[in-house]
Design a protein around this motif. Structure first.
Motif, PDB file in Angstrom:
ATOM      1  N   TRP A  60      -5.554   6.467   5.892  1.00  0.00           N
ATOM      2  CA  TRP A  60      -6.231   5.545   6.807  1.00  0.00           C
ATOM      3  C   TRP A  60      -7.733   5.820   6.845  1.00  0.00           C
ATOM      4  O   TRP A  60      -8.520   4.910   7.078  1.00  0.00           O
ATOM      5  CB  TRP A  60      -5.636   5.663   8.208  1.00  0.00           C
ATOM      6  CG  TRP A  60      -4.235   5.109   8.301  1.00  0.00           C
ATOM      7  CD1 TRP A  60      -3.666   4.184   7.482  1.00  0.00           C
ATOM      8  CD2 TRP A  60      -3.247   5.466   9.258  1.00  0.00           C
ATOM      9  NE1 TRP A  60      -2.363   3.935   7.867  1.00  0.00           N
ATOM     10  CE2 TRP A  60      -2.073   4.702   8.957  1.00  0.00           C
ATOM     11  CE3 TRP A  60      -3.193   6.340  10.340  1.00  0.00           C
ATOM     12  CZ2 TRP A  60      -0.906   4.790   9.706  1.00  0.00           C
ATOM     13  CZ3 TRP A  60      -2.031   6.430  11.088  1.00  0.00           C
ATOM     14  CH2 TRP A  60      -0.897   5.670  10.782  1.00  0.00           C
ATOM     15  N   LEU A 107       1.365   2.161   9.638  1.00  0.00           N
ATOM     16  CA  LEU A 107       0.489   1.785  10.749  1.00  0.00           C
ATOM     17  C   LEU A 107       1.228   0.848  11.700  1.00  0.00           C
ATOM     18  O   LEU A 107       1.151   1.005  12.930  1.00  0.00           O
ATOM     19  CB  LEU A 107      -0.769   1.105  10.214  1.00  0.00           C
ATOM     20  CG  LEU A 107      -1.782   0.641  11.273  1.00  0.00           C
ATOM     21  CD1 LEU A 107      -2.262   1.809  12.126  1.00  0.00           C
ATOM     22  CD2 LEU A 107      -2.972  -0.052  10.604  1.00  0.00           C
ATOM     23  N   LEU A 148      -7.671   2.798  13.937  1.00  0.00           N
ATOM     24  CA  LEU A 148      -7.060   3.774  13.036  1.00  0.00           C
ATOM     25  C   LEU A 148      -7.070   5.176  13.642  1.00  0.00           C
ATOM     26  O   LEU A 148      -6.129   5.952  13.443  1.00  0.00           O
ATOM     27  CB  LEU A 148      -7.776   3.756  11.687  1.00  0.00           C
ATOM     28  CG  LEU A 148      -7.545   2.484  10.861  1.00  0.00           C
ATOM     29  CD1 LEU A 148      -8.363   2.510   9.576  1.00  0.00           C
ATOM     30  CD2 LEU A 148      -6.069   2.299  10.529  1.00  0.00           C
TER      31      LEU A 148
END
Length: 810
Positions: A60, A107, A148
Motif C-alpha cells: 500500500w 484493502l 491507506l
C-alpha cells in the motif's frame, strides 16, 4: 519558514501547502477512529510481525508513493504526465491487484471505509490533474494516504503503521532525489516542500521524533536543504541533501519497529524508486530522434499521396510530389540521424523515392516502388523510436491513410476508396509498428470501436454510396485512434502523431488541387485548421506553449494552403511550406518537454539497486529466499536496460518486489504475482458473465447511449420517451452492473437489471456469483415502456456514488 513561503510565491507552487495542514480531515479516518476494531483485520498495536499481512501493508505504501508522485508532477507543471500516472496506478495496477493477498482485495476486506475513501481519492487525483488543478490533486493524494494509513493500522497495528509511514516519507524524499539527479532542481524543490508540509501532521512525525531524534532531525534538515538547493537551481546539492533525507527516514522506520514488516516496507520503498524512474522517463518527453521519426512518418504519408494522385490521373503532379519528398529530405534535420542509425534504411528510402517517381512517370511499378519507400521508412522509424513512440506515429499515419480514402470517395471513386480502406486495415493487421497489438491490449472497447464498428463497416458504406455512414465511420475510426494515442502517451509524444495527420491533410489538399478541384482543396485545408484549433490531442496547446512565434507561423502557413487554393496559386508550394512549419512545431514541442530523461531514469533504477546492496533488508531477504533475492536484484538491471532500449516495463520490478516482500514476511509463495487476469480475481472468484440483454458493442437501434465510466454513469440522468431503447456501454474501470432500485421504479413497471433478474435481491445474489456483469466491449440494453422515474445503481460501485435516473415520458 519565510524562505519556503517566498519560494512558493515565486514559483506559483503555493498549492503545495494547500490542504495539507490537518490533512486527516481531507479523507480517511482519524487516528482515533483507526484504533477501533469495527471492521479491522488482524491489526495490533505492538509492532509484532503479522505474517504476509505485513507484505500487503507494505505494498500500500507503493500506491501512496505513486499518487504522491503524480501530484508532485502536477505541481511542477506536468499535469498530463501526472494524470496518466494516477490513472495507471488506480485503473490498471490497483484494480487488478486482487486475489487473497492482493492489495485491492485485502484493502476492501480490512476496512471498507478506507477502501472506498482510497478509491475516491485516487480517482480524484487523476481527475484533478486532467483538469489542471494541482492543488486539489495534492489534497486528494494526501486523502489517499490517510485512508491507506488507516488500513495499515487496522491490518498490522499502530507501531508497524508508524514505521511504514516513515518509509512513505523516504519515498517522498526519493522522488525529490530522482528529480534532482535528472537536473530538475526546481521540481525537486517543489517535491521536498510538499513532503515537508505533509510530514508536519503525519503519524510518522511524532513517532520518528520519539524513537530516533537524530534521524528525525536529519530527515527534516535534509528535506529543508533539498528545498534550499532547489531554489538556488543547484541540482547536485539537492540530490545530496535528498539522499540524506532518504537514509534518515529509513533509519527512523527501523528505530520505530525493527521487524520483518519494516523490512518488507523497505523493499517496497525500493520498488517505489523504480516507479520514480518510470515517472521521470515520462516527464522528460521524447528525444529529438522522435522528432526525426515524426518527419519520416510524414514522408510515408506524402509518398502515399503521390500514389493515389497518380492513380486519379494526375501523373505529372504525382511525380513531382514524389521527388519532392527526396528534395525535402536532403535538407531535413532527420537526414543525418537516419543515415547514422540505419544506413540500409536510409539508402533504401532514397532509392525507393527515385523509383516511385520513375514508376509514376512510366505508369507501372508504382506499388512495388511505394512498398520500398514504406518498408525502409518503417525500419528507420523503429530504429529511432521507442515502442510506444512508434505506435503513436503509426496512429497518425493510419489516420492519414483514412484521409486519402476520404478524398478518393469525395471524387466519386467509391470502389478505389473502399479498396484503400481495406488495404489500410491489412496494414493495421500486419502490426508494422505495434499499433494493432497495443490498441487491443490497452482498450478492448476502443479496439472494437476502431476495427469492428467503423473500419469493418466503412468499405460497404462507400460501395453503397451512403454518405452519412461514410462520414460517421471515417470520423469514428480517426477519433478512436486519436483517443487511443492520448491514453498511452503524454502530449509531447501525441503531438508527433498529430503533426503527421495534419501535414498529410495539407498535402491531400495539394493533391486535390492538382486534380482541378480547388474548392475541395480549400475545404480540406480549412478542416485541418479547424481540427488543430479544436485541440488536436493537445498539439495546439503544446505548440503555443513551446514557441509563440512558431505557433503563429504554423497557423498562418496552414491558412495559406486554403487561401492559395482559393486564389489560384500553387497549393503544393503552400503545403510544402506548411510541412516545414509543422516539422519546426514538433521539434519545439519536444524541446519544451524537457529533453530526453531516459538516461537519468535508468540511473535512478540502478541507484535503487546500489542502495539495496547496503540496505538492512538485503541480508534478511537473501536468508529468507535466495531465489526471490536474486530475482529482486536482477529486476532493477533488467528494467534499467529496458528503459535505455525503449522497452522498459516497470512491472518486472513490481513482481520481483512482491515476492521479496512476501519472502521476508514469511511466505514468498503467497505473493500475488500471476497474470492480471488470474491474480485480479483469485481462484475463489466466479467468472463474470452478462446474461440476457448484455451484448457485444452498442446496438445500432439504441435510441440513447450511457457511458459507464470508472465510478459514474454519463449522463447520470436521462429523459427518454416511452418505447425508447437505452444502451449502457462499458467505457472505463472494472466490470459494472445496471441494477434498478426495486422500490424506486414505477409501481407497474417490470423489474429490470443487467443479468435479467426479476428482483433487486436476485440481482445482488447474481452479482455475487458473477452474473449480470457488463465488461469491456459490452453493453446492457433495455427498452422502457412505463412512464415515470426509474432509479438504478452499479452494485460494485454503489458506495462510490455510481447511481443514475431514467425519466420516461409519454
Amino acid at each position: 519558514m519565510q524562505r519556503r513561503r517566498e519560494f512558493l510565491q515565486a514559483t506559483g507552487a503555493a498549492l503545495a501547502a494547500v490542504g495539507l495542514a490537518g490533512c486527516s480531515d481531507s479523507g480517511g479516518t482519524t487516528d482515533g477512529d483507526a484504533t477501533t476494531a469495527a471492521d479491522a483485520g488482524s491489526g495490533n498495536d505492538g509492532g509484532d510481525d503479522v505474517g504476509v499481512d505485513a507484505a500487503v501493508a507494505a505494498q500500500w505504501n507503493v500506491y501512496r508513493a505513486r499518487l504522491a508522485d503524480a501530484a508532485a508532477l502536477g505541481a511542477h507543471g506536468a499535469s498530463d504526465v501526472g494524470a496518466q500516472l494516477a490513472a495507471t496506478t488506480f485503473e490498471q495496477d490497483f484494480e487488478n491487484a486482487g486475489g487473497e493477498h492482493g492489495a485491492h482485495e485485502t484493502l476492501e476486506t480490512t476496512s471498507e471505509s478506507a477502501y472506498e475513501g482510497f478509491e475516491q481519492a485516487a480517482i480524484g487525483v487523476r481527475d484533478a490533474l486532467r483538469e489542471g488543478d494541482s492543488a486539489s490533486a495534492i489534497e486528494q493524494a494526501e486523502s489517499a494516504a490517510a485512508n491507506l494509513r488507516d488500513a495499515q493500522q487496522r491490518l498490522v497495528g499502530e507501531t508497524a503503521m508508524h514505521a511504514l509511514d516513515a518509509l512513505a516519507f523516504a519515498d517522498h524524499a526519493a522522488t525529490a532525489r530522482a528529480l534532482a539527479a535528472a537536473g530538475q532542481a526546481d521540481a525537486a524543490a517543489v517535491a521536498a516542500n510538499t513532503a515537508l508540509s505533509a510530514f508536519e501532521t503525519a503519524p510518522a512525525h511524532e513517532a520518528m521524533e520519539s524513537a530516533a531524534t537524530d534521524a528525525y532531525e536529519s530527515f527534516e534538515s535534509g528535506l529543508g536543504d533539498t528545498l534550499s538547493a532547489g531554489q538556488r537551481g543547484n541540482a547536485d546539492d539537492a540530490n545530496s541533501a535528498a539522499a540524506t533525507a532518504v537514509s534518515a527516514a529509513v533509519d527512523g522506520a527501523y528505530a520505530i519497529a525493527d521487524t520483518a514488516g519494516t523490512e518488507a516496507g523497505h523493499i517496497a520503498s525500493l520498488q517505489s524508486r523504480a516507479y520514480d524512474a518510470a515517472a521521470l522517463n515520462a516527464m522528460g518527453g521524447p528525444s529529438s530522434d522522435f522528432g526525426h521519426a515524426a518527419v519520416l512518418s510524414a514522408y510515408r504519408a506524402r509518398a502515399q499521396d503521390a500514389a493515389w494522385v497518380a492513380d486519379a490521373g494526375a501523373s505529372d503532379a504525382a511525380a513531382s510530389m514524389a521527388i519532392s519528398v527526396l528534395e525535402d529530405f536532403e535538407g531535413a534535420a532527420a537526414h543525418e540521424p537516419l543515415e547514422e542509425t540505419d544506413h540500409d534504411a536510409y539508402e533504401g528510402f532514397e532509392g525507393g523515392v527515385e523509383a516511385l517517381q520513375e514508376a509514376i512517370t512510366a505508369g507501372s511499378g508504382v506499388s512495388d516502388a511505394l512498398s520500398q519507400v514504406d518498408t525502409n521508412l518503417v525500419a528507420g522509424i523503429k530504429a529511432l523510436t521507442t515502442d510506444t513512440e512508434a505506435v503513436i506515429l503509426e496512429t497518425g499515419f493510419l489516420r492519414a491513410l483514412l484521409g486519402d480514402a476520404r478524398e478518393q470517395y469525395q471524387r466519386g471513386n467509391a470502389e478505389r476508396a473502399a479498396a484503400s480502406v481495406e488495404a489500410m486495415f491489412k496494414r493495421f493487421e500486419r502490426d508494422e509498428l505495434g499499433a494493432h497489438e497495443t490498441l487491443e491490449s490497452t482498450s478492448e472497447s476502443l479496439y472494437e470501436t476502431f476495427e469492428d464498428e467503423h473500419v469493418g463497416a466503412l468499405p460497404a458504406a462507400m460501395r453503397n454510396g451512403n454518405d452519412d455512414a461514410v462520414t460517421t465511420h471515417l470520423d469514428g475510426a480517426r477519433s478512436a485512434l486519436a483517443e487511443f494515442a492520448a491514453q498511452i502517451a503524454p502530449t509531447a509524444r501525441v503531438a508527433g502523431g498529430e503533426s503527421v495527420t495534419i501535414t498529410a491533410r495539407a498535402f491531400d489538399a495539394a493533391g486535390v488541387a492538382a486534380l482541378d478541384d480547388r474548392t475541395r482543396a480549400a475545404t480540406v485545408a480549412d478542416d485541418a485548421m479547424a481540427y488543430f484549433e479544436g485541440g488536436a490531442g493537445g498539439f495546439h496547446e503544446a505548440v503555443e506553449a513551446s514557441n509563440e512565434e512558431t505557433y503563429h507561423a504554423f497557423e498562418e502557413a496552414l491558412v495559406g494552403v486554403s487561401s492559395t487554393a482559393s486564389d489560384g496559386g500553387s497549393v503544393f508550394d503552400a503545403a510544402t511550406g506548411f510541412g516545414a512549419q509543422s516539422r519546426t512545431a514538433v521539434y519545439d514541442v519536444i524541446g519544451n518537454a524537457g529533453g530526453d530523461l531516459t538516461a537519468a531514469a535508468a540511473a535512478v533504477a540502478r541507484g535503487a539497486l546500489r542502495d539495496f546492496e547496503g540496505a538492512r533488508a538485503h541480508e534478511p531477504l537473501e536468508e529468507a529466499d535466495h531465489d526471490a533475492y536474486e530475482a529482486f536484484e536482477s529486476s532493477f538491471e533488467t528494467y534499467a536496460s529496458g528503459l535505455e532500449s525503449g522497452t522498459g516495463d516497470v512491472s518486472v520490478v513490481r513482481r520481483a518486489s512482491l515476492r521479496a516482500q512476501f519472502a521476508v514476511a514469511g511466505d514468498a509463495s503467497a505473493a500475488p504475482v500471476g497474470d492480471a487476469a488470474s491474480s485480479s480475481e483469485g481462484d475463489s472468484q466466479p467468472e463474470l458473465s452478462g446474461g440476457p440483454n448484455v451484448v457485444s458493442g452498442v446496438p445500432d437501434d439504441a435510441d440513447h447511449v450511457i457511458d459507464m465510466n470508472a465510478v459514474a454513469y454519463d449522463p447520470a440522468e436521462l429523459t427518454v420517451s416511452a418505447g425508447d431503447t437505452v444502451a449502457w456501454t462499458h467505457a472505463d474501470g472494472e466490470a459494472h452492473s445496471v441494477t434498478a432500485y426495486e422500490d424506486d421504479i414505477p409501481a407497474d413497471a417490470a423489474y429490470w437489471a443487467s443479468g435479467g433478474f426479476d428482483s433487486q435481491d436476485a440481482a445482488k445474489t447474481g452479482w455475487a456469483n458473477g452474473k449480470g456483469a457488463v465488461t469491456e466491449g459490452e453493453s446492457y440494453v433495455h427498452t422502457f415502456e412505463t412512464t415515470g422515474e426509474h432509479e438504478y445503481y452499479c452494485i460494485p460501485h454503489k458506495n462510490l456514488g455510481m447511481e443514475g435516473t431514467i425519466v420516461v415520458e409519454e
